[in-house]
Design a protein around this motif. Structure first.
Motif, PDB file in Angstrom:
ATOM      1  N   ALA A   1       0.814  -1.217   0.000  1.00  0.00           N
ATOM      2  CA  ALA A   1       0.000   0.000   0.000  1.00  0.00           C
ATOM      3  C   ALA A   1       0.850   1.271   0.000  1.00  0.00           C
ATOM      4  CB  ALA A   1      -0.933  -0.008   1.205  1.00  0.00           C
ATOM      5  N   ALA A   2       2.095   1.173   0.475  1.00  0.00           N
ATOM      6  CA  ALA A   2       2.952   2.357   0.551  1.00  0.00           C
ATOM      7  C   ALA A   2       3.299   2.915  -0.825  1.00  0.00           C
ATOM      8  CB  ALA A   2       4.224   2.018   1.320  1.00  0.00           C
ATOM      9  N   ASP A   3       3.279   2.079  -1.880  1.00  0.00           N
ATOM     10  CA  ASP A   3       3.657   2.566  -3.212  1.00  0.00           C
ATOM     11  C   ASP A   3       2.446   2.718  -4.133  1.00  0.00           C
ATOM     12  OD1 ASP A   3       2.971   0.022  -4.120  1.00  0.00           O
ATOM     13  OD2 ASP A   3       5.028  -0.691  -4.175  1.00  0.00           O
ATOM     14  N   ALA A   4       1.259   2.845  -3.558  1.00  0.00           N
ATOM     15  CA  ALA A   4       0.030   2.910  -4.354  1.00  0.00           C
ATOM     16  C   ALA A   4      -0.029   4.174  -5.218  1.00  0.00           C
ATOM     17  CB  ALA A   4      -1.186   2.860  -3.436  1.00  0.00           C
ATOM     18  N   THR A   5      -0.480   4.022  -6.448  1.00  0.00           N
ATOM     19  CA  THR A   5      -0.756   5.148  -7.341  1.00  0.00           C
ATOM     20  C   THR A   5      -2.196   5.033  -7.816  1.00  0.00           C
ATOM     21  OG1 THR A   5       0.081   3.896  -9.239  1.00  0.00           O
ATOM     22  CG2 THR A   5       1.628   5.367  -8.121  1.00  0.00           C
ATOM     23  N   ALA A   6      -2.769   6.156  -8.195  1.00  0.00           N
ATOM     24  CA  ALA A   6      -4.204   6.194  -8.506  1.00  0.00           C
ATOM     25  C   ALA A   6      -4.460   6.266 -10.008  1.00  0.00           C
ATOM     26  CB  ALA A   6      -4.847   7.385  -7.824  1.00  0.00           C
ATOM     27  N   TYR A   7      -5.426   5.485 -10.463  1.00  0.00           N
ATOM     28  CA  TYR A   7      -6.045   5.648 -11.774  1.00  0.00           C
ATOM     29  C   TYR A   7      -7.445   6.197 -11.528  1.00  0.00           C
ATOM     30  CZ  TYR A   7      -2.489   2.581 -13.861  1.00  0.00           C
ATOM     31  OH  TYR A   7      -1.322   2.026 -14.297  1.00  0.00           O
ATOM     32  N   LYS A   8      -7.811   7.235 -12.260  1.00  0.00           N
ATOM     33  CA  LYS A   8      -9.168   7.732 -12.088  1.00  0.00           C
ATOM     34  C   LYS A   8      -9.723   8.253 -13.407  1.00  0.00           C
ATOM     35  CE  LYS A   8      -7.769  12.232 -10.118  1.00  0.00           C
ATOM     36  NZ  LYS A   8      -7.895  13.075  -8.919  1.00  0.00           N
ATOM     37  N   THR A   9     -11.039   8.166 -13.515  1.00  0.00           N
ATOM     38  CA  THR A   9     -11.766   8.584 -14.716  1.00  0.00           C
ATOM     39  C   THR A   9     -12.901   9.500 -14.299  1.00  0.00           C
ATOM     40  OG1 THR A   9     -11.252   6.565 -15.953  1.00  0.00           O
ATOM     41  CG2 THR A   9     -13.197   7.799 -16.634  1.00  0.00           C
ATOM     42  N   GLU A  10     -12.983  10.642 -14.929  1.00  0.00           N
ATOM     43  CA  GLU A  10     -14.092  11.561 -14.634  1.00  0.00           C
ATOM     44  C   GLU A  10     -15.393  10.977 -15.184  1.00  0.00           C
ATOM     45  OE1 GLU A  10     -15.628  16.101 -15.650  1.00  0.00           O
ATOM     46  OE2 GLU A  10     -13.536  15.521 -16.055  1.00  0.00           O
ATOM     47  N   ILE A  11     -16.422  10.991 -14.360  1.00  0.00           N
ATOM     48  CA  ILE A  11     -17.732  10.467 -14.756  1.00  0.00           C
ATOM     49  C   ILE A  11     -18.686  11.631 -14.976  1.00  0.00           C
ATOM     50  CG2 ILE A  11     -19.652   8.959 -14.150  1.00  0.00           C
ATOM     51  CD1 ILE A  11     -16.987   7.507 -14.590  1.00  0.00           C
ATOM     52  N   ARG A  12     -19.284  11.670 -16.137  1.00  0.00           N
ATOM     53  CA  ARG A  12     -20.246  12.725 -16.459  1.00  0.00           C
ATOM     54  C   ARG A  12     -21.610  12.117 -16.745  1.00  0.00           C
ATOM     55  NH1 ARG A  12     -16.665  16.558 -20.623  1.00  0.00           N
ATOM     56  NH2 ARG A  12     -14.974  17.047 -19.123  1.00  0.00           N
ATOM     57  N   GLY A  13     -22.653  12.903 -16.482  1.00  0.00           N
ATOM     58  CA  GLY A  13     -24.006  12.472 -16.798  1.00  0.00           C
ATOM     59  C   GLY A  13     -24.671  11.654 -15.716  1.00  0.00           C
ATOM     60  N   ALA A  14     -24.095  11.600 -14.536  1.00  0.00           N
ATOM     61  CA  ALA A  14     -24.684  10.848 -13.428  1.00  0.00           C
ATOM     62  C   ALA A  14     -24.357  11.555 -12.125  1.00  0.00           C
ATOM     63  CB  ALA A  14     -24.168   9.411 -13.392  1.00  0.00           C
ATOM     64  N   GLN A  15     -25.273  11.488 -11.182  1.00  0.00           N
ATOM     65  CA  GLN A  15     -25.066  12.126  -9.888  1.00  0.00           C
ATOM     66  C   GLN A  15     -24.010  11.371  -9.086  1.00  0.00           C
ATOM     67  OE1 GLN A  15     -28.664  12.566  -7.665  1.00  0.00           O
ATOM     68  NE2 GLN A  15     -27.705  13.785  -6.032  1.00  0.00           N
ATOM     69  N   ALA A  16     -23.199  12.103  -8.363  1.00  0.00           N
ATOM     70  CA  ALA A  16     -22.096  11.502  -7.620  1.00  0.00           C
ATOM     71  C   ALA A  16     -22.587  10.794  -6.364  1.00  0.00           C
ATOM     72  CB  ALA A  16     -21.084  12.566  -7.239  1.00  0.00           C
ATOM     73  N   PRO A  17     -22.247   9.519  -6.177  1.00  0.00           N
ATOM     74  CA  PRO A  17     -22.493   8.859  -4.889  1.00  0.00           C
ATOM     75  C   PRO A  17     -21.552   9.424  -3.828  1.00  0.00           C
ATOM     76  CG  PRO A  17     -22.171   7.264  -6.678  1.00  0.00           C
ATOM     77  CD  PRO A  17     -21.714   8.598  -7.177  1.00  0.00           C
ATOM     78  N   ALA A  18     -21.689   8.955  -2.615  1.00  0.00           N
ATOM     79  CA  ALA A  18     -20.835   9.411  -1.524  1.00  0.00           C
ATOM     80  C   ALA A  18     -19.389   8.974  -1.761  1.00  0.00           C
ATOM     81  CB  ALA A  18     -21.344   8.856  -0.197  1.00  0.00           C
ATOM     82  N   PRO A  19     -18.419   9.783  -1.333  1.00  0.00           N
ATOM     83  CA  PRO A  19     -17.003   9.384  -1.487  1.00  0.00           C
ATOM     84  C   PRO A  19     -16.730   8.021  -0.870  1.00  0.00           C
ATOM     85  CG  PRO A  19     -17.154  11.676  -0.824  1.00  0.00           C
ATOM     86  CD  PRO A  19     -18.542  11.124  -0.736  1.00  0.00           C
ATOM     87  N   ASP A  20     -15.854   7.269  -1.525  1.00  0.00           N
ATOM     88  CA  ASP A  20     -15.430   5.929  -1.098  1.00  0.00           C
ATOM     89  C   ASP A  20     -16.481   4.851  -1.339  1.00  0.00           C
ATOM     90  OD1 ASP A  20     -12.760   6.449  -0.213  1.00  0.00           O
ATOM     91  OD2 ASP A  20     -13.594   7.422   1.554  1.00  0.00           O
ATOM     92  N   THR A  21     -17.622   5.217  -1.946  1.00  0.00           N
ATOM     93  CA  THR A  21     -18.616   4.212  -2.323  1.00  0.00           C
ATOM     94  C   THR A  21     -18.112   3.435  -3.532  1.00  0.00           C
ATOM     95  OG1 THR A  21     -20.425   5.626  -1.558  1.00  0.00           O
ATOM     96  CG2 THR A  21     -21.007   3.836  -3.058  1.00  0.00           C
ATOM     97  N   TRP A  22     -18.221   2.120  -3.492  1.00  0.00           N
ATOM     98  CA  TRP A  22     -17.826   1.287  -4.632  1.00  0.00           C
ATOM     99  C   TRP A  22     -18.990   1.175  -5.604  1.00  0.00           C
ATOM    100  CZ3 TRP A  22     -13.209  -1.037  -6.014  1.00  0.00           C
ATOM    101  CH2 TRP A  22     -12.162  -0.858  -5.109  1.00  0.00           C
ATOM    102  N   VAL A  23     -18.712   1.451  -6.884  1.00  0.00           N
ATOM    103  CA  VAL A  23     -19.747   1.434  -7.909  1.00  0.00           C
ATOM    104  C   VAL A  23     -19.227   0.782  -9.182  1.00  0.00           C
ATOM    105  CG1 VAL A  23     -20.987   3.480  -7.054  1.00  0.00           C
ATOM    106  CG2 VAL A  23     -19.096   3.752  -8.686  1.00  0.00           C
ATOM    107  N   SER A  24     -20.171   0.298  -9.980  1.00  0.00           N
ATOM    108  CA  SER A  24     -19.877  -0.175 -11.328  1.00  0.00           C
ATOM    109  C   SER A  24     -20.513   0.819 -12.297  1.00  0.00           C
ATOM    110  CB  SER A  24     -20.458  -1.576 -11.539  1.00  0.00           C
ATOM    111  OG  SER A  24     -20.275  -2.001 -12.884  1.00  0.00           O
ATOM    112  N   VAL A  25     -19.700   1.392 -13.179  1.00  0.00           N
ATOM    113  CA  VAL A  25     -20.179   2.429 -14.100  1.00  0.00           C
ATOM    114  C   VAL A  25     -20.096   1.904 -15.525  1.00  0.00           C
ATOM    115  CG1 VAL A  25     -19.865   4.783 -14.937  1.00  0.00           C
ATOM    116  CG2 VAL A  25     -19.383   4.240 -12.540  1.00  0.00           C
ATOM    117  N   THR A  26     -21.187   2.064 -16.253  1.00  0.00           N
ATOM    118  CA  THR A  26     -21.251   1.693 -17.672  1.00  0.00           C
ATOM    119  C   THR A  26     -21.482   2.949 -18.492  1.00  0.00           C
ATOM    120  OG1 THR A  26     -22.200  -0.458 -17.103  1.00  0.00           O
ATOM    121  CG2 THR A  26     -22.403   0.248 -19.392  1.00  0.00           C
ATOM    122  N   GLY A  27     -20.706   3.120 -19.561  1.00  0.00           N
ATOM    123  CA  GLY A  27     -20.864   4.308 -20.374  1.00  0.00           C
ATOM    124  C   GLY A  27     -19.951   4.279 -21.588  1.00  0.00           C
TER     125      GLY A  27
END
Length: 246
Positions: free
Chosen positions: A184-210
């Motif tokens: 965990a000490a060397d963790a790096t983040a991948y992230k994708t901006e999601i548009r067209g849907a309301q944001a769930p609460a931070p740290d919520t796990w979701v499956s996004v299709t688009g």
């Protein structure tokens, strides 16, 4: 009792490691699965050393005919080392916390610390995606294709990805996953901006299709982070192994 301190610390450390590695899968929050046997081995070794130390102290007491309350003919020497012994007990605190209440996996806070700076890593073509929609991709695979794929293999395809929610400025939110090389000490983040849907609460796990929303020039900082126009966002259970692999 002070002489049993090293034995207790060794036993606590060994028990904490075995707690997360042998009796549960909590170790996946902190290290890669390949390190599993090494964790079990180290936990068992520390526990054995703790028991061995306790046995040695008990035998020494019997040989010297020491009373069980901890007083002895070399009590003065023991008092001289009392400060060091008390300091050594501090080593037991993290082991005790890991044993009783293991910390969660890295989440949105760790991802937010990752600077959104990406340099060109060699723009080129990628292998064709499998037929059919939606195509299940990791965030790492999606990010690489969105930023560096000159063949635009994502164009027109429906993509499905799983990750946890992190927030940006205003209403902006991201689907995020952490990549771990070793632990965990060397963790790096991948992230994708999601548009067209309301944001769930931070740290919520979701499956996004688009579908992919192109932006910026290939290999440029403007292309980061990639964008997905969401058709659906479904809440899912956190995976047993929350980190992505290459």
């Amino acid at each position: 009792m002070r002489r049993y301190g090293p034995a207790v610390i060794l036993l606590l450390c060994g028990a904490a490691i075995l707690r997360i590695a042998l009796f549960s899968n909590l170790y996946l929050r902190y290290v890669q699965p390949a390190l599993h046997p090494y964790l079990i081995t180290s936990g068992a070794l520390l526990s054995f050393l703790g028991l061995l130390r306790a046995a040695q102290v008990t035998l020494d007491r019997r040989r010297r005919n020491e009373p069980g309350d901890g007083h002895s003919h070399d009590e003065e020497q023991g008092r001289a080392h009392a400060h060091g012994s008390r300091a050594a007990w501090l080593l037991a605190v993290p082991a005790l916390l890991l044993l009783l209440s293991p910390p969660p996996a890295l989440g949105s806070y760790s991802a937010d610390r990752e600077e959104a700076q990406r340099t060109a890593q060699g723009v080129g073509t990628f292998p064709a995606l499998p037929h059919g929609n939606p195509v299940d991709l990791t965030l790492g695979a999606f990010t690489s294709r969105a930023i560096y794929d000159s063949g635009r293999s994502l164009k027109g395809r429906t993509i499905r990805m799983t990750g946890f929610v992190t927030r940006g400025k205003g209403d902006t939110w991201y689907l995020t996953r952490l990549f771990v090389t070793c632990c965990a000490a060397d963790a790096t983040a991948y992230k994708t901006e999601i548009r067209g849907a309301q944001a769930p609460a931070p740290d919520t796990w979701v499956s996004v299709t688009g579908v992919w929303h192109p932006k910026g020039s290939l290999g440029s900082a403007q292309a980061w982070p990639p964008v997905l126009d969401a058709d659906s966002v479904k809440r899912v259970k956190e995976p047993q192994d929350p980190y992505e692999k290459r």
